[in-house]
Write a protein that holds these residues in place. Structure first.
Motif, PDB file in Angstrom:
ATOM      1  N   GLU A 314       0.869  -1.178  -0.174  1.00  0.00           N
ATOM      2  CA  GLU A 314       0.065   0.012  -0.168  1.00  0.00           C
ATOM      3  C   GLU A 314       0.993   1.069   0.098  1.00  0.00           C
ATOM      4  N   SER A 315       0.388   2.175  -0.254  1.00  0.00           N
ATOM      5  CA  SER A 315       1.151   3.725  -0.111  1.00  0.00           C
ATOM      6  C   SER A 315       0.992   4.133   1.223  1.00  0.00           C
ATOM      7  N   THR A 316       2.037   4.854   1.494  1.00  0.00           N
ATOM      8  CA  THR A 316       1.936   5.443   2.773  1.00  0.00           C
ATOM      9  C   THR A 316       0.681   6.439   3.150  1.00  0.00           C
ATOM     10  N   GLU A 317       0.030   6.798   2.101  1.00  0.00           N
ATOM     11  CA  GLU A 317      -1.109   7.490   2.597  1.00  0.00           C
ATOM     12  C   GLU A 317      -2.192   6.685   3.375  1.00  0.00           C
ATOM     13  N   THR A 318      -1.889   5.410   3.266  1.00  0.00           N
ATOM     14  CA  THR A 318      -2.728   4.577   4.268  1.00  0.00           C
ATOM     15  C   THR A 318      -2.500   4.855   5.702  1.00  0.00           C
ATOM     16  N   ILE A 319      -1.218   5.004   6.096  1.00  0.00           N
ATOM     17  CA  ILE A 319      -0.984   5.472   7.302  1.00  0.00           C
ATOM     18  C   ILE A 319      -0.786   6.689   7.526  1.00  0.00           C
ATOM     19  N   GLY A 320      -1.384   7.633   6.680  1.00  0.00           N
ATOM     20  CA  GLY A 320      -1.318   9.112   7.093  1.00  0.00           C
ATOM     21  C   GLY A 320      -0.681  10.109   6.490  1.00  0.00           C
ATOM     22  N   VAL A 321       0.376   9.702   5.463  1.00  0.00           N
ATOM     23  CA  VAL A 321       1.021  10.713   4.781  1.00  0.00           C
ATOM     24  C   VAL A 321       1.058  10.342   3.138  1.00  0.00           C
ATOM     25  N   HIS A 322       0.637  11.435   2.431  1.00  0.00           N
ATOM     26  CA  HIS A 322       0.717  11.020   0.877  1.00  0.00           C
ATOM     27  C   HIS A 322       2.287  10.867   0.398  1.00  0.00           C
ATOM     28  N   PRO A 323       2.467   9.832  -0.505  1.00  0.00           N
ATOM     29  CA  PRO A 323       3.631   9.082  -0.746  1.00  0.00           C
ATOM     30  C   PRO A 323       4.714  10.297  -1.217  1.00  0.00           C
ATOM     31  N   GLN A 324       4.127  11.532  -2.095  1.00  0.00           N
ATOM     32  CA  GLN A 324       4.869  12.407  -2.576  1.00  0.00           C
ATOM     33  C   GLN A 324       5.658  13.308  -1.520  1.00  0.00           C
ATOM     34  N   TRP A 325       5.315  13.302  -0.237  1.00  0.00           N
ATOM     35  CA  TRP A 325       5.774  14.351   0.605  1.00  0.00           C
ATOM     36  C   TRP A 325       6.523  13.827   1.782  1.00  0.00           C
ATOM     37  N   VAL A 326       6.724  12.328   1.748  1.00  0.00           N
ATOM     38  CA  VAL A 326       7.286  11.760   2.933  1.00  0.00           C
ATOM     39  C   VAL A 326       8.819  12.308   3.235  1.00  0.00           C
ATOM     40  N   GLU A 327       9.561  12.257   2.052  1.00  0.00           N
ATOM     41  CA  GLU A 327      10.870  12.713   2.016  1.00  0.00           C
ATOM     42  C   GLU A 327      11.323  14.124   2.512  1.00  0.00           C
ATOM     43  N   ALA A 328      10.324  14.860   2.095  1.00  0.00           N
ATOM     44  CA  ALA A 328      10.604  16.471   2.344  1.00  0.00           C
ATOM     45  C   ALA A 328      10.304  16.542   3.992  1.00  0.00           C
ATOM     46  N   MET A 329       9.092  15.848   4.508  1.00  0.00           N
ATOM     47  CA  MET A 329       8.708  15.683   5.722  1.00  0.00           C
ATOM     48  C   MET A 329       9.774  15.468   6.439  1.00  0.00           C
ATOM     49  N   ALA A 330      10.597  14.343   6.141  1.00  0.00           N
ATOM     50  CA  ALA A 330      11.899  13.950   6.774  1.00  0.00           C
ATOM     51  C   ALA A 330      12.811  15.000   7.167  1.00  0.00           C
ATOM     52  N   PHE A 331      13.020  15.860   6.265  1.00  0.00           N
ATOM     53  CA  PHE A 331      13.900  16.891   6.318  1.00  0.00           C
ATOM     54  C   PHE A 331      13.521  17.962   7.280  1.00  0.00           C
ATOM     55  N   ALA A 332      12.233  18.415   7.156  1.00  0.00           N
ATOM     56  CA  ALA A 332      11.458  19.190   8.046  1.00  0.00           C
ATOM     57  C   ALA A 332      11.987  18.660   9.757  1.00  0.00           C
ATOM     58  N   TRP A 333      11.502  17.411   9.704  1.00  0.00           N
ATOM     59  CA  TRP A 333      11.689  16.325  10.792  1.00  0.00           C
ATOM     60  C   TRP A 333      13.407  16.474  11.401  1.00  0.00           C
ATOM     61  N   LEU A 334      14.255  16.260  10.582  1.00  0.00           N
ATOM     62  CA  LEU A 334      15.871  16.531  10.658  1.00  0.00           C
ATOM     63  C   LEU A 334      16.209  17.851  11.038  1.00  0.00           C
ATOM     64  N   ALA A 335      15.580  18.974  10.724  1.00  0.00           N
ATOM     65  CA  ALA A 335      15.935  20.305  11.019  1.00  0.00           C
ATOM     66  C   ALA A 335      15.424  20.445  12.340  1.00  0.00           C
ATOM     67  N   ARG A 336      14.328  19.865  12.721  1.00  0.00           N
ATOM     68  CA  ARG A 336      13.692  19.857  14.278  1.00  0.00           C
ATOM     69  C   ARG A 336      14.479  19.170  15.118  1.00  0.00           C
ATOM     70  N   GLN A 337      15.029  18.020  14.855  1.00  0.00           N
ATOM     71  CA  GLN A 337      16.288  17.286  15.588  1.00  0.00           C
ATOM     72  C   GLN A 337      17.340  18.240  15.831  1.00  0.00           C
ATOM     73  N   ARG A 338      17.777  18.959  14.602  1.00  0.00           N
ATOM     74  CA  ARG A 338      19.009  19.824  14.908  1.00  0.00           C
ATOM     75  C   ARG A 338      18.830  20.912  15.819  1.00  0.00           C
ATOM     76  N   VAL A 339      17.746  21.661  15.679  1.00  0.00           N
ATOM     77  CA  VAL A 339      17.600  22.723  16.459  1.00  0.00           C
ATOM     78  C   VAL A 339      17.251  22.458  17.995  1.00  0.00           C
ATOM     79  N   THR A 340      16.646  21.167  18.305  1.00  0.00           N
ATOM     80  CA  THR A 340      16.654  20.713  19.499  1.00  0.00           C
ATOM     81  C   THR A 340      17.734  19.959  20.051  1.00  0.00           C
ATOM     82  N   HIS A 341      18.854  19.844  19.181  1.00  0.00           N
ATOM     83  CA  HIS A 341      19.953  19.285  19.572  1.00  0.00           C
ATOM     84  C   HIS A 341      19.838  17.795  20.017  1.00  0.00           C
TER      85      HIS A 341
END
Length: 365
Positions: A314-341
């Motif tokens: 199945e596509s990741t849309e089944t578990i809440g995220v459209h497949p096109q945006w998963v990787e960009a969201m990963a780098f938003a998350w990585l930025a959050r990891q960085r600024v929160t050390h």
């Protein structure tokens, strides 16, 4: 600190920039908005030429770095304007940059990974703190610097009731294995869309094979498929990562005999599907969630379902995220990891000797 972060992603296919605006709370994220900004054919050719190993001058490299910096900034500004959010409301932008060379560490040589797209320009033009250069600290710690999305996959998609494989089929494909015990492993599998797309550009003057229709009309070439699967990377044990330096049109053409172009496309699609199936077959699970452009290739998804009959594909849309945006969201998350050390790498994925905080910070003006 604001709970809004922006992620910018341009992958191996170099077809454009995916931008996402994400709102986080302590244990989940919400996709507020998204957009995709395509690259011109000329810019895509420049990126492909550099990533495929063609030589360029330092001046050409610097100009491409500047051009991409402005392109990333414009993608961020367009998304912020669309949602009428002031720059000061966004904690940070996480920008993957455009990979132009990836050479993982081996026993004999120190590895490196180069992403361009000047983050100084992004921070200056947007007025938003920007985090970039995510891969090299992991490499300094003995890792491959890739793939990095599995950390986000584990955070966003891990389940205590279902063991899951999250498979990104971008230019390259990678897998994240998330058993119910909370551990996570992953690695690059090999080509995802990169060879199929390059073959389409060459023979159809189209960026990709829509729904896999061209491939579906061809015949499989078993001898060619055997040569493709025999590549040493496919058989190597993790940790492992790869890129266009290894899997490109020049390599493909070195293997061809007298196959018709459409049969080659059919065989390339089967190559991608079989490598993914080979990685899933030994896992103790039956749910695979697909993200990236490959999730839109209907024929590829059909082949995965046929090769993995015991799995739910199945596509990741089944578990809440459209497949096109998963990787960009990963780098938003990585930025959050960085600024929160907080660490952004998974040692079980990259092979780094220890967890590290990833990314360089370019402060807002």
């Amino acid at each position: 600190m604001s709970d809004y972060f922006l992620g910018l992603m341009s992958g191996t296919s170099a077809d454009g920039i995916d931008a996402v605006l994400v709102q986080f709370d302590s244990n989940r994220c919400h996709l507020v908005g998204s957009s995709s900004q395509p690259f011109s054919a000329s810019l895509q050719r420049q990126i492909h030429a550099l990533a495929d190993g063609q030589s360029c001058t330092l001046e050409q490299l610097a100009e491409l770095d500047l051009t991409l910096g402005h392109a990333f900034a414009e993608a961020a500004l367009a998304l912020v304007s669309q949602h009428q959010i002031a720059p000061e409301q966004i904690a940070a932008i996480g920008c993957h940059g455009q990979t132009v060379r990836h050479r993982p560490t081996t026993d004999a040589t120190q590895g490196f990974s180069i992403q361009i797209g000047d983050a100084n320009i992004i921070a200056e033009r947007t007025g938003i703190t920007t985090v970039a250069d995510f891969r090299r600290r992991d490499i300094a710690a003995g890792g491959h610097g890739a793939p990095l999305a599995p950390g986000f996959h584990a955070w966003a998609f891990g389940s205590a009731t279902e063991s899951r494989a999250v498979i990104n089929i971008g230019g390259m494909s990678n897998i994240t294995w998330l058993p119910t015990d909370g551990t996570a492993t992953g690695y690059d599998l090999g080509p995802g869309n990169v060879l199929m797309d390059a073959w389409c550009i060459k023979h159809l003057q189209q960026a990709y094979d829509s729904d896999g229709q061209w491939a579906a009309g061809g015949d499989l070439e078993p001898a060619l498929l055997e040569k493709l699967i025999a590549h040493p990377f496919i058989q190597a044990t993790p940790p492992k990562s790869t890129g266009r330096e290894t899997f490109n049109l020049h390599w493909l053409q070195s293997l061809l005999q007298n196959e018709t172009p459409q049969n080659v496309q059919r065989t390339l699609c089967e190559f991608t599907a079989q490598v993914i199936a080979q990685s899933c077959a030994p896992l103790a699970g039956n749910a695979a969630y697909i993200c990236g452009g490959g999730a839109q290739n209907r024929f590829l998804m059909q082949r995965l379902a046929a090769l993995l009959p015991q799995w739910r594909i199945e596509s990741t849309e089944t578990i809440g995220v459209h497949p096109q945006w998963v990787e960009a969201m990963a780098f938003a998350w990585l930025a959050r990891q960085r600024v929160t050390h907080q660490p952004g790498n998974l040692c079980s994925v990259t092979g780094a000797s220890h967890p590290v905080v990833l990314g360089a910070i370019f402060p807002a003006r």
